[in-house]
Write a protein that holds these residues in place. Sequence first.
Motif, PDB file in Angstrom:
ATOM      1  N   ASP A 168      73.422  46.461  18.870  1.00 35.21           N
ATOM      2  CA  ASP A 168      72.821  45.070  19.885  1.00 35.21           C
ATOM      3  C   ASP A 168      71.097  45.824  19.156  1.00 35.21           C
ATOM      4  O   ASP A 168      70.101  46.619  18.324  1.00 35.21           O
ATOM      5  N   LYS A 200      72.838  41.375  22.203  1.00 29.41           N
ATOM      6  CA  LYS A 200      74.053  42.048  22.219  1.00 29.41           C
ATOM      7  C   LYS A 200      75.206  41.910  21.995  1.00 29.41           C
ATOM      8  O   LYS A 200      75.959  40.721  22.962  1.00 29.41           O
ATOM      9  N   THR A 201      76.656  43.158  22.258  1.00 27.40           N
ATOM     10  CA  THR A 201      77.625  42.853  22.303  1.00 27.40           C
ATOM     11  C   THR A 201      77.883  43.950  23.238  1.00 27.40           C
ATOM     12  O   THR A 201      77.577  45.021  23.621  1.00 27.40           O
ATOM     13  N   ASN A 202      78.783  43.273  24.234  1.00 32.33           N
ATOM     14  CA  ASN A 202      79.250  44.562  24.975  1.00 32.33           C
ATOM     15  C   ASN A 202      80.636  45.009  24.522  1.00 32.33           C
ATOM     16  O   ASN A 202      81.179  44.515  23.594  1.00 32.33           O
ATOM     17  N   LYS A 203      81.315  45.709  25.702  1.00 28.69           N
ATOM     18  CA  LYS A 203      82.464  46.791  25.182  1.00 28.69           C
ATOM     19  C   LYS A 203      83.743  45.646  25.006  1.00 28.69           C
ATOM     20  O   LYS A 203      84.882  45.819  24.059  1.00 28.69           O
ATOM     21  N   GLN A 204      83.628  44.650  25.821  1.00 29.17           N
ATOM     22  CA  GLN A 204      84.768  43.671  25.859  1.00 29.17           C
ATOM     23  C   GLN A 204      84.907  42.408  24.460  1.00 29.17           C
ATOM     24  O   GLN A 204      85.442  42.144  24.179  1.00 29.17           O
ATOM     25  N   ASN A 206      82.126  39.983  24.093  1.00 33.99           N
ATOM     26  CA  ASN A 206      81.198  39.743  24.094  1.00 33.99           C
ATOM     27  C   ASN A 206      80.048  39.141  23.129  1.00 33.99           C
ATOM     28  O   ASN A 206      79.239  40.348  23.726  1.00 33.99           O
ATOM     29  N   GLU A 208      75.472  38.643  23.314  1.00 31.86           N
ATOM     30  CA  GLU A 208      74.570  37.372  24.210  1.00 31.86           C
ATOM     31  C   GLU A 208      73.584  37.761  23.177  1.00 31.86           C
ATOM     32  O   GLU A 208      72.886  38.584  22.891  1.00 31.86           O
ATOM     33  N   THR A 243      75.941  33.683  25.439  1.00 28.54           N
ATOM     34  CA  THR A 243      77.121  34.169  26.224  1.00 28.54           C
ATOM     35  C   THR A 243      77.989  33.715  25.010  1.00 28.54           C
ATOM     36  O   THR A 243      78.501  32.677  25.342  1.00 28.54           O
TER      37      THR A 243
END
Length: 352
Positions: A168, A200-204, A206, A208, A243
């Motif tokens: 991120d 930003k990148t999440n744990k799944q 994805n 944004e 996203t």
Amino acid sequence: MGKSWKGFYRLIHRYQHNTINPIKKQVMDFWYDSINHSKTDELQQEDPKLKSDIWNSIRQQMHEAPEIVEPLIGKRWWQSVYFKFAATAIFLISGFLFYKGGFIERKSIIAKVPDSMISELVRNENDSKKLKLVKLPDGSEVSLYPGSILFYPQAFTARERNVFLKGDGFFDVTHDPGKPFTVYSDHIITKVLGTSFTIKTNKQGNVEVAVLRGLVKVKENADRTVASAVGKEVTLTPNKKVTFSFETKEMVTGLVEEPVLVARRESVTDLANTFIYTDTPVITIIPQLEKAYGVAILLDNKNLANCSITADASNLTDLFGLLDVLCAAIDASYEVRGDQIFLTGPGCKAIQ
């Protein structure tokens, strides 16, 4: 090797005729079942013991008296069940060696970006628990989030400014019309001229991209060769976000969580008096909010345009806070749909 294969054939023949001892049969059953049902991680864990058990059985069998095996009449050698078992064994052992030898392709640091693209670049990693400010060669600044990594050259080229992000970061890019600024992150490519935005990148998995200022173009990095990457492109303006879904590969647009004022103070006249309303029609307020925040606000019921409000919201700069005041005054509600806002309610009667 010839003796080893003969021993292997004898072991298979015993298995077929049910003359193999129970322990060896259990080993063969386990080996055969693993051909189609084992996952990669299970194969990695079981292979050393399994390989040892199979070859120990084969070696023991080599020292026993050879059995007479009837010739296969009417079948070509490659149709033989022995050949099929031998070919499967070769495939499994070869796969094991390839895995141990490191020939299986591993994941790159940044998805869809070959490691060779970043191997010679400056690597700046934030291993702290707070934001880390990184200044780039062109004067642009990146607020790198904890655990994130930024790759960039010592000096940008004459035609482009390319950086690579794992994790991120908030980017405040120096404006330069002749040198586009491009960020390659997991699965997507973000291109700007001069703006402020967050990735930003999440744990799944994805990703944004949210824009604070300026114009941003985002597209999927659909190919591992960055130069030839193609994919659907989305253009974002301030207070908008997109996203990218790792699972569906879709781009979904929307509004940022806290839209901020995007119009300059002088273009919204006197900011201190902007949100003071005295019997002000809704059809006057809506365009004002749209201009101030760069967001489309639509009326589900045309009768809402007949309503007027009297309120002092000069102390509010939050768009959703202003909408709360507006809706409370006219008995309405609002809903965010994608990157637009819709007002719903019974509305007011038109004044004759």
